[in-house]
Design a protein around this motif. Structure first.
Motif, PDB file in Angstrom:
ATOM      1  N   LEU A  67       0.810  -1.213   0.000  1.00  0.00           N
ATOM      2  CA  LEU A  67       0.000   0.000   0.000  1.00  0.00           C
ATOM      3  C   LEU A  67       0.847   1.268   0.000  1.00  0.00           C
ATOM      4  O   LEU A  67       0.451   2.288  -0.578  1.00  0.00           O
ATOM      5  CB  LEU A  67      -0.932   0.009   1.222  1.00  0.00           C
ATOM      6  N   LEU A  68       2.006   1.211   0.656  1.00  0.00           N
ATOM      7  CA  LEU A  68       2.802   2.422   0.867  1.00  0.00           C
ATOM      8  C   LEU A  68       3.991   2.546  -0.062  1.00  0.00           C
ATOM      9  O   LEU A  68       4.551   3.637  -0.200  1.00  0.00           O
ATOM     10  CB  LEU A  68       3.295   2.473   2.320  1.00  0.00           C
ATOM     11  N   ALA A  69       4.419   1.446  -0.683  1.00  0.00           N
ATOM     12  CA  ALA A  69       5.600   1.516  -1.550  1.00  0.00           C
ATOM     13  C   ALA A  69       5.286   2.311  -2.814  1.00  0.00           C
ATOM     14  O   ALA A  69       4.152   2.285  -3.309  1.00  0.00           O
ATOM     15  CB  ALA A  69       6.066   0.106  -1.912  1.00  0.00           C
ATOM     16  N   PRO A  70       6.275   3.028  -3.366  1.00  0.00           N
ATOM     17  CA  PRO A  70       6.027   3.829  -4.577  1.00  0.00           C
ATOM     18  C   PRO A  70       5.708   2.939  -5.772  1.00  0.00           C
ATOM     19  O   PRO A  70       6.263   1.851  -5.938  1.00  0.00           O
ATOM     20  CB  PRO A  70       7.350   4.568  -4.786  1.00  0.00           C
ATOM     21  N   SER A  71       4.797   3.418  -6.609  1.00  0.00           N
ATOM     22  CA  SER A  71       4.502   2.772  -7.887  1.00  0.00           C
ATOM     23  C   SER A  71       3.944   3.847  -8.810  1.00  0.00           C
ATOM     24  O   SER A  71       3.446   4.871  -8.354  1.00  0.00           O
ATOM     25  CB  SER A  71       3.489   1.642  -7.716  1.00  0.00           C
ATOM     26  N   TYR A  89       8.761  11.505 -11.676  1.00  0.00           N
ATOM     27  CA  TYR A  89       8.637  11.192 -13.094  1.00  0.00           C
ATOM     28  C   TYR A  89       8.650  12.474 -13.937  1.00  0.00           C
ATOM     29  O   TYR A  89       8.160  13.517 -13.501  1.00  0.00           O
ATOM     30  CB  TYR A  89       7.356  10.412 -13.370  1.00  0.00           C
ATOM     31  N   GLY A  90       9.206  12.370 -15.148  1.00  0.00           N
ATOM     32  CA  GLY A  90       9.234  13.492 -16.074  1.00  0.00           C
ATOM     33  C   GLY A  90       9.097  13.016 -17.504  1.00  0.00           C
ATOM     34  O   GLY A  90       9.222  11.818 -17.793  1.00  0.00           O
ATOM     35  N   GLN A  91       8.847  13.949 -18.395  1.00  0.00           N
ATOM     36  CA  GLN A  91       8.665  13.640 -19.804  1.00  0.00           C
ATOM     37  C   GLN A  91       9.877  14.127 -20.596  1.00  0.00           C
ATOM     38  O   GLN A  91      10.427  15.205 -20.321  1.00  0.00           O
ATOM     39  CB  GLN A  91       7.392  14.313 -20.333  1.00  0.00           C
ATOM     40  N   VAL A  92      10.273  13.323 -21.586  1.00  0.00           N
ATOM     41  CA  VAL A  92      11.387  13.698 -22.454  1.00  0.00           C
ATOM     42  C   VAL A  92      10.979  13.447 -23.899  1.00  0.00           C
ATOM     43  O   VAL A  92      10.098  12.633 -24.184  1.00  0.00           O
ATOM     44  CB  VAL A  92      12.672  12.898 -22.123  1.00  0.00           C
ATOM     45  N   PRO A 150      15.856   7.707  -9.961  1.00  0.00           N
ATOM     46  CA  PRO A 150      15.984   6.535  -9.091  1.00  0.00           C
ATOM     47  C   PRO A 150      15.970   6.925  -7.616  1.00  0.00           C
ATOM     48  O   PRO A 150      16.409   8.014  -7.229  1.00  0.00           O
ATOM     49  CB  PRO A 150      17.332   5.924  -9.501  1.00  0.00           C
ATOM     50  N   ARG A 151      15.478   6.014  -6.819  1.00  0.00           N
ATOM     51  CA  ARG A 151      15.330   6.293  -5.387  1.00  0.00           C
ATOM     52  C   ARG A 151      16.664   6.600  -4.732  1.00  0.00           C
ATOM     53  O   ARG A 151      16.770   7.522  -3.903  1.00  0.00           O
ATOM     54  CB  ARG A 151      14.676   5.079  -4.698  1.00  0.00           C
ATOM     55  N   GLU A 152      17.713   5.863  -5.086  1.00  0.00           N
ATOM     56  CA  GLU A 152      19.013   6.073  -4.460  1.00  0.00           C
ATOM     57  C   GLU A 152      19.560   7.474  -4.757  1.00  0.00           C
ATOM     58  O   GLU A 152      20.165   8.115  -3.891  1.00  0.00           O
ATOM     59  CB  GLU A 152      20.007   5.012  -4.946  1.00  0.00           C
ATOM     60  N   GLY A 170      10.820   7.475  -6.061  1.00  0.00           N
ATOM     61  CA  GLY A 170      10.476   6.595  -7.162  1.00  0.00           C
ATOM     62  C   GLY A 170      11.025   5.198  -6.937  1.00  0.00           C
ATOM     63  O   GLY A 170      11.416   4.820  -5.824  1.00  0.00           O
ATOM     64  N   PRO A 171      11.108   4.393  -7.984  1.00  0.00           N
ATOM     65  CA  PRO A 171      11.623   3.027  -7.866  1.00  0.00           C
ATOM     66  C   PRO A 171      13.131   3.012  -7.658  1.00  0.00           C
ATOM     67  O   PRO A 171      13.836   3.993  -7.915  1.00  0.00           O
ATOM     68  CB  PRO A 171      11.237   2.405  -9.210  1.00  0.00           C
ATOM     69  N   THR A 172      13.626   1.877  -7.181  1.00  0.00           N
ATOM     70  CA  THR A 172      15.069   1.707  -7.033  1.00  0.00           C
ATOM     71  C   THR A 172      15.704   1.522  -8.408  1.00  0.00           C
ATOM     72  O   THR A 172      15.018   1.320  -9.413  1.00  0.00           O
ATOM     73  CB  THR A 172      15.375   0.491  -6.152  1.00  0.00           C
TER      74      THR A 172
END
Length: 884
Positions: free
Chosen positions: A132-136, A217-220, A248-250, A146-148
């Protein structure tokens, strides 16, 4: 830190729960009562239920902001995570001291709620909570992360991954897994990342700055600009879909200096007194409002005595009838809706259930009127505190875009009692006389129950925020608070003890008055106010002159952490009534008659006097003193109720402190002389009079044309209109006719009121399962422990066919022989049992007697002696030594 670190690491939530003591299990079941509805058979089933989506969502929504932020940080940490890793995500590289100090409490809360398990070296968030809480992409995390790197590169070609590794200055590898590990190690190394970013173009760093706190997230375009190309080539931005890149999350955590949240909130915002008043002034003001509340409810139901408005087909009060009620009470429509709903919730009014259904007072209203004023107020206040019906919603729209009407369906909000109690509890925590600002109360509530999903500005869409605003304004109307501060009887209503004596810090003087708290006109709460009634001003006894006369304070019980049980609330309401009673004025037994055909009541009147005077005269104005006006119509109303002229003269002489004025005596005699001279009956309707000249006068009057009267005899006129219409028409022409029965007797229109059949007050809608009491908790824990013992106790080697969690299987002969042997040796057995409904269970029993196809045994699972049919025992196995 937790003691679990020193114990063997649990391998599952069930094992973590098994290691808890009874007090810890009781705390879990008390905070999450849905887990024992029904009682689980063992701890494995309890753990499974604690991990279901509905239960986890409910638990997360009841966390405070910092505990929720801690859970969100765990959702973006490794699985499992260490306490040090979690501390870094919450407190950042700088190890913010307030955050570090508050983190143990937050982790303990999550552990208590069974949302986190494991020792400090292996903290695990329940899988459902992590999902429920993890990013997606579909459900962004409140952390804005965001994701790893591993998640973002899962669909990327090995060649492209090697290109990124090489461009980032890392040695190439033989496979994608090691390449991703190498890139992750770079992004999590503060020193190496700082060196990499030191060579980044300024406009590339600006791009990272716009994404760092989310959304990531972004658009390119297919041909990215150089500033974006530099980031893409080094993996600082990774493609997730055509035209979409993610930070990336890191990388984000490095730019954030390790923090998962931009602004951790480890400490709840303080609710400080904005304005301070003397406690005596607060109590006197609140008592005045309490007196007004009683008068308003009485006026409302007296206005509906002969049958109130019609019930809408869909239920509830029409907009037109609500406006009429507001005009009759001289209040705004939101305030009128509040009083109507309060009377309904208290069981004082309901629909009569007739074919032409109308609202009317219930028999409980008459009983309520006979009680002392303080007890009547306590009933209203207790009802308001515990009711789930929400008058503030009136005028809004429901989920199907249907209008919400007063007394109609759709007004119940199960969170209302909790919010009301919590708001008043925050007021009770202030020094006596302290009135906080509305915004400080709302900020505290938002911290205690933060909104799920994206943060929304101003609580226009926040139900708890709107409930809190309505609570503050309704409490002022009802007299629970005075000038924005909680009164002494308001504290008693909560079961609260007055705070320690001390100075009250505030921005204004003790005599400054706070503005009336705003109340919404509908669900959006658009800033209208619930004013004190214009004509229901506080009596002189409630004015600030009383502030120099402190009232004695009585000892009160300590404040409960949540709403009281019904029995506790009854005790608290009685204590509130005792505190309020000395502050209410004593009812008077007299009025002051004046020569201008008015009577002045200098205070509240005793019940018989008020009822009779209400029939004999019309209320002209209300306030500290009520003014009644005598008119021909009001005197005729008293005569219609069966009073005679002599009765009225005697009544006024007995209850007036001034002589009866001559104009009033003449008015009574004049109306009485003409009263009943004309008689109206049913023909459809007729008029008869011994004076035929008077009938001639009526026929000649142009105003009688609408009645279509015709002469039947010298002393009788008839009409097709009904008798009620004829009576009203003649009275409008200035006559004083009296109605008569079919036998010719005068009908006495007594002031008897229309009442509904006995009705019960509407039941509040519960907010989920009720909190279990100590007895239920003890029984539930005992049953869960016993069931867990039955399912986990080691068994001796046996010929019974038992695999996994299946029931033991033995033949009937073997089952009987084992039972009989256990009776002789006193050993405990593990049996499988199927009841009459076909439900299978495992039990640990100590057989006492085997006869007639039944075994009588002490059931360790149920903790009692029971008898079981042997044909329902599927099998039996001996337990290992020293297991019971």
């Amino acid at each position: 830190m937790s003691d679990e670190k020193t114990a063997a690491a649990p391998r599952s939530l069930a094992e973590a729960l098994r290691a808890r003591d009874d007090a810890s299990l009781a705390a879990l079941l008390r905070s999450r009562p849905d887990l024992i509805t029904p009682v689980p058979t063992d701890l494995t089933q309890l753990a499974t239920r604690a991990g279901t989506r509905a239960s986890v969502v409910r638990a997360l929504e009841r966390l405070d902001r910092f505990a929720l932020q801690t859970a969100e940080a765990l959702a973006v940490a490794g699985d499992p995570a260490t306490y040090e890793e979690l501390l870094g995500l919450i407190a950042g590289d700088a190890q913010d001291p307030p955050v570090a100090a508050a983190l143990p409490r937050a982790v303990a809360t999550l552990r208590e709620q069974a949302l986190v398990w494991g020792g400090d070296d292996r903290l695990r968030l329940v899988r459902t909570a992590r999902e429920l809480l993890a990013p997606s992409p579909q459900h962004p995390s409140p952390t804005g992360l965001g994701p790893t790197v591993r998640e973002a590169t899962s669909g990327m070609s090995p060649g492209r991954i090697q290109e990124i590794v090489t461009t980032a200055g890392l040695p190439s590898t033989h496979d994608s897994v090691s390449a991703v590990d190498s890139l992750t190690a770079l992004f999590t190394d503060r020193r190496r990342m700082a060196a990499l970013l030191a060579g980044a173009p300024a406009d590339s760093l600006d791009v990272l700055g716009r994404l760092v706190w989310g959304p990531p997230y972004g658009q390119v375009t297919p041909d990215p600009a150089p500033r974006l190309r530099w980031l893409l080539d080094r993996g600082l931005l990774l493609p997730t879909a055509p035209g979409t890149v993610v930070l990336p999350r890191e990388v984000a955590l490095h730019l954030r200096e390790g923090r998962a949240h931009r602004a951790p909130e480890p400490v709840p915002p303080a609710v400080e007194p904005e304005v301070a008043h003397r406690p005596q002034v607060v109590d006197a003001t609140a008592a005045g409002q309490a007196h007004t509340a009683l008068a308003t409810v009485e006026e409302l139901l007296k206005d509906w005595d002969e049958g109130g408005p019609n019930v809408l087909r869909a239920g509830g009060l029409s907009v037109r009838d609500l406006k009429r009620t507001a005009v009759a009470l001289d209040v705004s429509e939101p305030v009128a809706a509040f009083w109507v709903e309060l009377a309904y919730a208290a069981g004082l009014l309901a629909s009569d259930g007739e074919a032409d259904e109308r609202y009317a007072a219930t028999p409980a209203y008459d009983e309520w009127l006979e009680r002392p004023p303080a007890e009547r107020w306590a009933l209203l206040a207790e009802t308001w505190l515990t009711a789930t019906r929400t008058p503030g919603l009136v005028g809004g729209r429901d989920a199907k875009d249907r209008a919400l009407s007063a007394l109609g369906p759709g007004l119940d909000r199960s969170a209302a009692p909790e919010v009301r109690h919590r708001v008043l509890t925050l007021l009770a925590g202030l020094p006596e006389g302290g009135a906080p600002s509305v915004e400080s109360v709302l900020a505290r509530l938002r911290w205690e129950r933060p909104l799920r999903g994206p943060q929304r500005a101003p609580d226009e869409d926040d139900l708890r925020g709107r409930l809190a605003r309505w609570t503050l304004s309704e409490a002022e109307l009802l007299g629970v608070t005075g000038r924005g501060a909680l009164s002494a009887h308001g504290r008693a209503l909560l079961g609260a003890r007055p705070p320690a004596k001390g100075g009250v810090k505030a921005r204004s003087s003790t005599t400054a008055a706070t503005p009336a708290a705003p109340v919404p006109t509908g669900p959006e709460g658009a800033g209208d106010k619930l004013p004190v009634h214009k004509h229901h001003r506080a009596p002189e006894a409630f004015r600030p002159e009383t502030e120099a006369q402190p009232q004695p304070r009585q000892p009160q019980p300590d404040l409960e952490p949540g709403p009281l049980s019904p029995s506790e609330q009854a005790v608290a309401s009685a204590a509130a009534a005792r505190l309020l009673a000395p502050l209410l004025p004593e009812p008077l037994d007299h009025v002051l008659l004046q020569a201008d055909l008015t009577a002045v009541a200098p205070g509240p009147l005793r019940r018989p006097l008020a009822d009779t005077l209400g029939v004999l005269a019309d209320v002209e104005s209300k306030g500290g003193a009520t003014v009644y006006r005598f008119t021909p119509g009001s005197v005729r109303r008293a005569l219609d109720a069966g009073r005679t002229a002599s009765d009225l003269h005697a009544f006024l002489a007995a209850h007036s402190r001034t002589p009866v004025p001559q104009p009033l005596a003449y008015l009574i005699d004049d109306v009485a002389r003409r009263h009943g001279h004309l008689r109206v009956g049913a023909a459809s309707a007729y008029v008869r009079c011994d004076d035929d000249a008077l009938l001639n006068e009526i026929l000649a009057d142009k105003r009688s044309a609408g009645l279509r009267l015709r002469r039947l005899a010298p002393t009788v006129l008839a009409t097709q209109a009904d008798s009620a219409t004829l009576l009203e028409g003649l009275r409008a022409m200035g006559y004083a006719p009296a109605a008569e029965s079919a036998e010719g007797d005068v009908l006495i229109a007594r002031a008897d009121s229309h009442r509904t059949p006995p009705r019960t007050a509407p039941e509040p809608v519960p907010d989920g399962p009720p909190a279990p009491d100590a007895t239920l908790l003890a029984a539930a824990i005992r049953a869960i422990r016993a069931g867990d013992l039955a399912s986990t106790a080691p068994r001796k080697p046996t010929t019974a066919q038992v695999t996994g969690g299946e029931l033991p299987r033995t033949s009937s002969a073997e089952t009987l022989a084992t039972m009989q042997a256990a009776v002789l040796t006193g050993e405990a057995l593990w049996i499988g049992y199927v009841n009459a409904e076909g439900a299978a269970s495992q039990r640990v029993i100590a057989p006492i007697r085997v006869e007639g196809g039944f075994v009588t045994a002490y059931d360790h699972t149920a903790d009692e002696v029971r008898t079981y049919p042997l044909h329902r025992v599927t099998g039996v196995a001996e337990l290992a030594d020293d297991q019971i």
